[in-house]
Structure formats: C-alpha cells, structure tokens
Design a protein around this motif. Structure first.
Motif, PDB file in Angstrom:
ATOM      1  N   SER A 173       0.819  -1.220   0.000  1.00 40.62           N
ATOM      2  CA  SER A 173       0.000   0.000   0.000  1.00 40.62           C
ATOM      3  C   SER A 173       0.848   1.262   0.000  1.00 40.62           C
ATOM      4  O   SER A 173       0.361   2.345  -0.331  1.00 40.62           O
ATOM      5  CB  SER A 173      -0.957   0.005   1.203  1.00 40.62           C
ATOM      6  N   ASP A 204      -1.628   2.757  -5.064  1.00 45.79           N
ATOM      7  CA  ASP A 204      -2.896   3.213  -4.500  1.00 45.79           C
ATOM      8  C   ASP A 204      -3.960   2.126  -4.602  1.00 45.79           C
ATOM      9  O   ASP A 204      -3.814   1.146  -5.334  1.00 45.79           O
ATOM     10  CB  ASP A 204      -3.377   4.470  -5.232  1.00 45.79           C
ATOM     11  N   ARG A 238      -6.002   0.296   0.428  1.00 40.11           N
ATOM     12  CA  ARG A 238      -6.500   0.556   1.785  1.00 40.11           C
ATOM     13  C   ARG A 238      -7.990   0.837   1.730  1.00 40.11           C
ATOM     14  O   ARG A 238      -8.490   1.464   0.787  1.00 40.11           O
ATOM     15  CB  ARG A 238      -5.761   1.735   2.420  1.00 40.11           C
ATOM     16  N   GLU A 239      -8.698   0.397   2.772  1.00 38.70           N
ATOM     17  CA  GLU A 239     -10.156   0.549   2.790  1.00 38.70           C
ATOM     18  C   GLU A 239     -10.583   1.995   2.650  1.00 38.70           C
ATOM     19  O   GLU A 239     -11.569   2.298   1.963  1.00 38.70           O
ATOM     20  CB  GLU A 239     -10.722  -0.046   4.086  1.00 38.70           C
ATOM     21  N   GLU A 240      -9.832   2.908   3.280  1.00 34.40           N
ATOM     22  CA  GLU A 240     -10.226   4.315   3.253  1.00 34.40           C
ATOM     23  C   GLU A 240     -10.081   4.944   1.869  1.00 34.40           C
ATOM     24  O   GLU A 240     -10.601   6.030   1.609  1.00 34.40           O
ATOM     25  CB  GLU A 240      -9.413   5.117   4.273  1.00 34.40           C
ATOM     26  N   GLU A 241      -9.388   4.255   0.958  1.00 26.52           N
ATOM     27  CA  GLU A 241      -9.216   4.778  -0.397  1.00 26.52           C
ATOM     28  C   GLU A 241     -10.343   4.356  -1.337  1.00 26.52           C
ATOM     29  O   GLU A 241     -10.445   4.870  -2.454  1.00 26.52           O
ATOM     30  CB  GLU A 241      -7.880   4.291  -0.985  1.00 26.52           C
ATOM     31  N   PRO A 281     -14.401   3.912  -2.167  1.00 28.45           N
ATOM     32  CA  PRO A 281     -15.759   4.281  -1.767  1.00 28.45           C
ATOM     33  C   PRO A 281     -16.612   3.031  -1.594  1.00 28.45           C
ATOM     34  O   PRO A 281     -16.420   2.039  -2.306  1.00 28.45           O
ATOM     35  CB  PRO A 281     -16.253   5.144  -2.930  1.00 28.45           C
ATOM     36  N   PRO A 282     -17.557   3.038  -0.657  1.00 32.06           N
ATOM     37  CA  PRO A 282     -18.429   1.878  -0.468  1.00 32.06           C
ATOM     38  C   PRO A 282     -19.369   1.710  -1.652  1.00 32.06           C
ATOM     39  O   PRO A 282     -19.663   2.688  -2.358  1.00 32.06           O
ATOM     40  CB  PRO A 282     -19.179   2.227   0.821  1.00 32.06           C
ATOM     41  N   LEU A 332     -17.477  -1.877  -0.565  1.00 32.93           N
ATOM     42  CA  LEU A 332     -16.104  -2.309  -0.763  1.00 32.93           C
ATOM     43  C   LEU A 332     -16.009  -3.526  -1.677  1.00 32.93           C
ATOM     44  O   LEU A 332     -15.181  -3.581  -2.586  1.00 32.93           O
ATOM     45  CB  LEU A 332     -15.470  -2.617   0.594  1.00 32.93           C
TER      46      LEU A 332
END
Length: 266
Positions: free
Chosen positions: A223, A227, A230-233, A235-236, A238
C-alpha cells in the motif's frame, strides 16, 4: 482504416516468438519505438517509420496475430497508428479491448497508449486474449532515472514486492481466474483459497482466516507503493475491490505471471 505498408528501411522489424514477452524490458531502441507482441511473435516499429501495426485473428491479414483460435475476435481487430507524436490504439473490432485494470476501449473507439508497458486484453466471452504493447521511453531526465529503461531486476529481489513461497502460492490461488485470462475475473473467496491450499499443502492447517491474513499482509506492505489497497481509499460498497486492485497491481508489475499457475498443478 486501411493497412499502411510504407516504411523506411530498418525502421520496422519482426519480433520472433522466441524473443519472449515485453514485460521484462526492451533492447536498445530509439525513444518512441513501438513494440507489439502476440503469442506467436510481434513487430518493432520506429516512431518515424510511417507504419501502422494491425492485429487480429486472421494471421495472413494482420501484422500481429492474437486470438487466432477464437472466432469472436475480429479478423482485423485493431490498429496502432502514430498520430501527433503519440501512438494511438484504434479498436476496429466488435469485442472490447481492456487496459490494465478495468478501462475498456469499445469497438469504434480509440485511446492513446502510454510510454510504458501496457498489457492489453481483447475481452472474449470465454477468455481474454493478451496483446503486449510497450513504447520505448526517452532519455532519463537531468539528475534523474527513467524507470522504464533501467535494467530489469527480478521481482523477488526488490522490496516491498518480494513474495515468499507461501505468499506467491496463496496469491496464485486467489488470482487464478485472472491468470487464466477469464473474462471479467474476480478473486476467489477466502474459503476457496483455503480449500486450494489444503489440497496443495495437506500437511498444513488452512482456513479462510489464515488465507486472508497472508493476503492482507502483502496488501498492506504494498500500500506504500501503489494506491487502492487501503479501505479508506475505496468508496463503499467495498466488495472485492481491495483484492482486485492488489491482483491487478501484481499482474501489471509482473510480480504474478501466468507461469505461476504451474504451482497449482493439474
């Protein structure tokens, strides 16, 4: 669009099948030189050759044959031309052509090719057909290094991409649909990966949690280098996005190869 045949002497050459793929690097070449490789060989074209590379199913009618055993692939499926100092892909067939990841070039559309290695896939209903394209980069910038043209290192010698034997086996299980070039591939589920690992290593205890831990460790390690891991990158929802992005990154950077399928046996 008609096939162009004009060329300057020495500016167009044939790449034999034995020369291998384009992912590992290029021989010395003029910046902007186009290399195109199919399963049975390919072409090298200098940027000032005035030559269009035609690819498709019908070997007598094209410069680079791809999808020769699939009647869904058009006889002349695409053309790569030099336009305004850039190489441009034209899809003149019916099936879409996929860039690494999910970008599609539909029939009748065009797309500029990056000065880099680009594995392209003609997306058939039963399988995808690989066409390797690479464009030679220019000289290194002052004070810098052009990473496209440096000496190619074995991925296993480079951090953070080094994969242990166990990581490579688990990732090959996870990514086998991609490695087999199935259309619209998805990662296997953790349970399916665990079942595969249990078959391949019957003396070890494998379950979905252990398989997930191995893949997560690789994903988090990489990571910092790419890019979308990571989960925060993302959008739902997932879904399979993290594993899909990981697999795509490993394939594009040639850290996983179709030859790894031999690890699965059968």
């Amino acid at each position: 669009m008609t096939m162009m045949t004009r060329k300057a002497p020495g500016k167009v050459g044939i790449l034999p099948k034995e020369s291998g793929g384009l992912a590992a690097g290029l021989p010395p070449a003029q910046p902007g030189t186009l290399f195109v490789m199919g399963p049975d060989g390919g072409m090298r074209v200098s940027p000032d050759a005035g030559f269009d590379v035609v690819f498709g199913r019908c070997e007598p009618d094209v410069h680079v044959c791809v999808g020769g055993d699939d009647t869904r692939v058009s006889r002349r499926h695409g053309v790569i031309t030099r336009e305004h100092s850039r190489w441009v892909l034209h899809n003149v067939g019916k099936l879409a052509i996929r860039f690494p990841g999910s970008r599609l070039v539909l029939g009748g559309h065009r797309a500029e090719l990056p000065v880099a290695y680009s594995p392209l896939f003609i997306v058939g209903p039963a399988k995808e057909h690989l066409l390797e394209v690479r464009i030679a980069a220019g000289p290194p910038p002052p004070g810098g290094v052009d990473l496209h043209e440096v000496e190619t290192h074995d991925p296993d010698d480079v951090n953070p991409w080094r994969l242990s034997d166990t990581e490579r086996l688990v990732l090959t299980c996870l990514a086998q649909r991609y490695l087999r070039q199935e259309p619209w591939p998805q990662p296997l589920t953790w349970a399916q990966v665990a079942d595969e690992m249990g078959r391949l290593r019957p003396g070890e205890t494998w379950n979905d949690k252990r398989a997930a831990r191995v893949v997560t460790a690789v994903r988090m390690r990489l990571s910092t280098a790419m890019d979308g891991l990571r989960e925060e990158e993302i959008p739902p929802p997932l879904g399979n996005a993290l594993n899909h992005n990981l697999i795509t990154g490993l394939l594009v950077n040639t850290r996983l190869r179709t030859s790894d399928l031999t690890l699965l046996g059968g």
